[in-house]
Design a protein around this motif. Structure first.
Motif, short mmCIF file in Angstrom:
data_model
loop_
_atom_site.label_atom_id
_atom_site.label_comp_id
_atom_site.label_asym_id
_atom_site.label_seq_id
_atom_site.Cartn_x
_atom_site.Cartn_y
_atom_site.Cartn_z
N LEU A 36 0.83 -1.20 0.00
CA LEU A 36 0.00 0.00 0.00
C LEU A 36 0.87 1.26 0.00
CD1 LEU A 36 -2.82 -1.03 2.52
CD2 LEU A 36 -3.04 -0.73 0.04
N VAL A 37 1.94 1.23 0.82
CA VAL A 37 2.84 2.38 0.89
C VAL A 37 3.54 2.59 -0.45
CG1 VAL A 37 4.94 3.28 1.94
CG2 VAL A 37 3.19 2.24 3.37
N SER A 38 4.02 1.49 -1.05
CA SER A 38 4.71 1.57 -2.34
C SER A 38 3.78 2.10 -3.43
CB SER A 38 5.24 0.19 -2.74
OG SER A 38 6.19 -0.26 -1.80
N ALA A 39 2.54 1.59 -3.41
CA ALA A 39 1.57 2.04 -4.40
C ALA A 39 1.27 3.53 -4.25
CB ALA A 39 0.28 1.23 -4.29
N SER A 40 1.16 3.97 -3.00
CA SER A 40 0.89 5.38 -2.74
C SER A 40 2.04 6.26 -3.22
CB SER A 40 0.64 5.61 -1.24
OG SER A 40 -0.49 4.88 -0.81
N ILE A 41 3.27 5.83 -2.90
CA ILE A 41 4.44 6.59 -3.31
C ILE A 41 4.55 6.63 -4.85
CG2 ILE A 41 6.97 6.62 -3.32
CD1 ILE A 41 6.87 5.49 -0.47
N SER A 42 4.29 5.48 -5.48
CA SER A 42 4.36 5.42 -6.94
C SER A 42 3.33 6.34 -7.58
CB SER A 42 4.14 3.98 -7.42
OG SER A 42 5.17 3.14 -6.95
N THR A 43 2.12 6.34 -7.01
CA THR A 43 1.05 7.19 -7.55
C THR A 43 1.41 8.66 -7.44
OG1 THR A 43 -0.63 5.54 -6.98
CG2 THR A 43 -1.38 7.81 -7.36
N ILE A 44 1.93 9.02 -6.25
CA ILE A 44 2.32 10.42 -6.03
C ILE A 44 3.46 10.81 -6.98
CG2 ILE A 44 3.37 12.02 -4.39
CD1 ILE A 44 1.89 10.45 -2.16
N ALA A 45 4.45 9.92 -7.13
CA ALA A 45 5.58 10.21 -8.01
C ALA A 45 5.13 10.34 -9.46
CB ALA A 45 6.63 9.10 -7.89
N TYR A 46 4.21 9.46 -9.88
CA TYR A 46 3.71 9.51 -11.26
C TYR A 46 2.98 10.82 -11.52
CZ TYR A 46 0.81 8.48 -15.31
OH TYR A 46 0.18 8.55 -16.53
N ARG A 47 2.14 11.21 -10.55
CA ARG A 47 1.38 12.45 -10.74
C ARG A 47 2.29 13.66 -10.78
NH1 ARG A 47 -3.92 11.48 -6.76
NH2 ARG A 47 -4.93 9.90 -8.11
N GLN A 48 3.32 13.66 -9.94
CA GLN A 48 4.26 14.77 -9.94
C GLN A 48 5.05 14.83 -11.24
OE1 GLN A 48 6.54 14.08 -6.35
NE2 GLN A 48 5.19 15.38 -5.11
N ALA A 49 5.46 13.66 -11.73
CA ALA A 49 6.21 13.61 -12.98
C ALA A 49 5.33 14.06 -14.15
CB ALA A 49 6.72 12.20 -13.23
N ALA A 50 4.07 13.61 -14.14
CA ALA A 50 3.14 14.00 -15.20
C ALA A 50 2.90 15.50 -15.19
CB ALA A 50 1.83 13.24 -15.05
N ALA A 51 2.75 16.06 -13.99
CA ALA A 51 2.53 17.49 -13.86
C ALA A 51 3.75 18.28 -14.33
CB ALA A 51 2.20 17.85 -12.41
N ALA A 52 4.94 17.77 -13.98
CA ALA A 52 6.17 18.44 -14.41
C ALA A 52 6.31 18.39 -15.92
CB ALA A 52 7.38 17.78 -13.74
N LEU A 53 5.98 17.23 -16.50
CA LEU A 53 6.05 17.09 -17.96
C LEU A 53 5.05 18.00 -18.65
CD1 LEU A 53 7.23 15.64 -20.40
CD2 LEU A 53 5.53 13.84 -20.09
N GLN A 54 3.84 18.04 -18.11
CA GLN A 54 2.81 18.90 -18.67
C GLN A 54 3.25 20.37 -18.63
OE1 GLN A 54 0.04 17.96 -20.12
NE2 GLN A 54 -0.89 19.97 -20.45
N ASN A 55 3.85 20.75 -17.50
CA ASN A 55 4.32 22.13 -17.35
C ASN A 55 5.44 22.43 -18.34
OD1 ASN A 55 4.48 24.71 -15.73
ND2 ASN A 55 6.57 23.94 -15.41
N GLN A 56 6.32 21.44 -18.55
CA GLN A 56 7.42 21.61 -19.50
C GLN A 56 6.88 21.79 -20.92
OE1 GLN A 56 9.94 18.20 -20.15
NE2 GLN A 56 11.73 19.48 -20.56
N VAL A 57 5.91 20.96 -21.27
CA VAL A 57 5.32 21.06 -22.61
C VAL A 57 4.65 22.42 -22.80
CG1 VAL A 57 3.51 20.16 -24.11
CG2 VAL A 57 5.02 18.58 -22.90
N GLU A 58 3.86 22.85 -21.82
CA GLU A 58 3.15 24.12 -21.92
C GLU A 58 4.11 25.30 -22.00
OE1 GLU A 58 0.51 24.16 -18.61
OE2 GLU A 58 -0.93 22.78 -19.52
N THR A 59 5.29 25.14 -21.41
CA THR A 59 6.30 26.20 -21.45
C THR A 59 7.06 26.19 -22.77
OG1 THR A 59 6.58 26.11 -19.04
CG2 THR A 59 8.34 27.15 -20.32
N ASN A 60 7.43 24.99 -23.23
CA ASN A 60 8.32 24.88 -24.39
C ASN A 60 7.60 25.02 -25.74
OD1 ASN A 60 10.47 24.53 -22.68
ND2 ASN A 60 10.54 22.31 -22.89
#
Length: 205
Positions: A11-35
């Motif tokens: 459960l802890v691993s799944a939670s961490i993975s979900t949070i990491a995925y969402r943060q990475a997706a948000a960072a990528l989205q922000n990069q795309v919108e900027t570039n």
């Protein structure tokens, strides 16, 4: 007990993975919108520079004594020479009534065309991309006013430019591995695209 611990770890691993995925997706989205806007601006700057260069070439030619004379015997060889030198499909002279004359002997009435109307009023301009019915290719019309020595507008100088260079510009601009670029005009019609048929057919999605 072991099963409970393993479940907790999962459960802890799944939670961490979900949070990491969402943060990475948000960072990528922000990069795309900027570039992406920066990439689009880069492409626009290239197109603007090329258009400005062609406008300057045709304007300079319109100021030559041969063109200003409105003497066809002087204009014709000058048009042929400059068209070859700058890679234009053709160059022609339009009289104040809108009668267009090319060195090859062909003529046309263009009094109702926006590019002529702007030029005869004193504004150098470049048309939207047009599809030639003769060559079945995309072209752009550059039209600038011809002024005599008294600075009075006595006609317009026209240069027909192959618009395929627009697609060559977009061919060199992409984003990521599969991203690609294209250009649409003010009405949404594709005027530059990797699929040249879209341009020739004036596709508008």
């Amino acid at each position: 007990l072991i099963g409970g611990v393993l479940l907790l770890l999962l459960l802890v691993s799944a939670s961490i993975s979900t949070i990491a995925y969402r943060q990475a997706a948000a960072a990528l989205q922000n990069q795309v919108e900027t570039n992406i806007p920066m990439v689009a601006q880069y492409g626009a700057d290239i197109v603007r520079q090329i258009l400005d260069k062609h406008l300057a070439v045709v304007q300079t030619m319109a100021e030559s004594s041969d063109i200003q004379s409105m003497d066809w015997n002087k204009q014709k060889p000058a048009l042929e020479k400059q068209a070859r030198a700058h890679g234009y499909q053709a160059m022609g002279v339009i009289n104040p009534d809108g009668f267009l004359r090319y060195p090859d002997g062909s003529t046309n009435q263009v009094s109702d065309r926006p590019f002529f109307q702007s030029a005869i009023r004193g504004t150098a301009n470049i048309s939207d991309v047009l599809i030639s019915r003769v060559t079945n290719s995309a072209a752009m019309i550059i039209a600038v006013p011809i002024r005599n020595e008294q600075n009075r507008i006595v006609g317009a100088l026209l240069a027909r430019l192959d618009a395929g260079w627009l697609s060559e510009v977009t061919d060199g601009i992409g984003f990521g591995e599969k991203g690609y670029s294209y250009i649409i005009d003010g009405k949404g019609t594709l005027i530059a695209h990797g699929n040249r048929d879209f341009v020739i057919n004036q596709t508008n999605f």
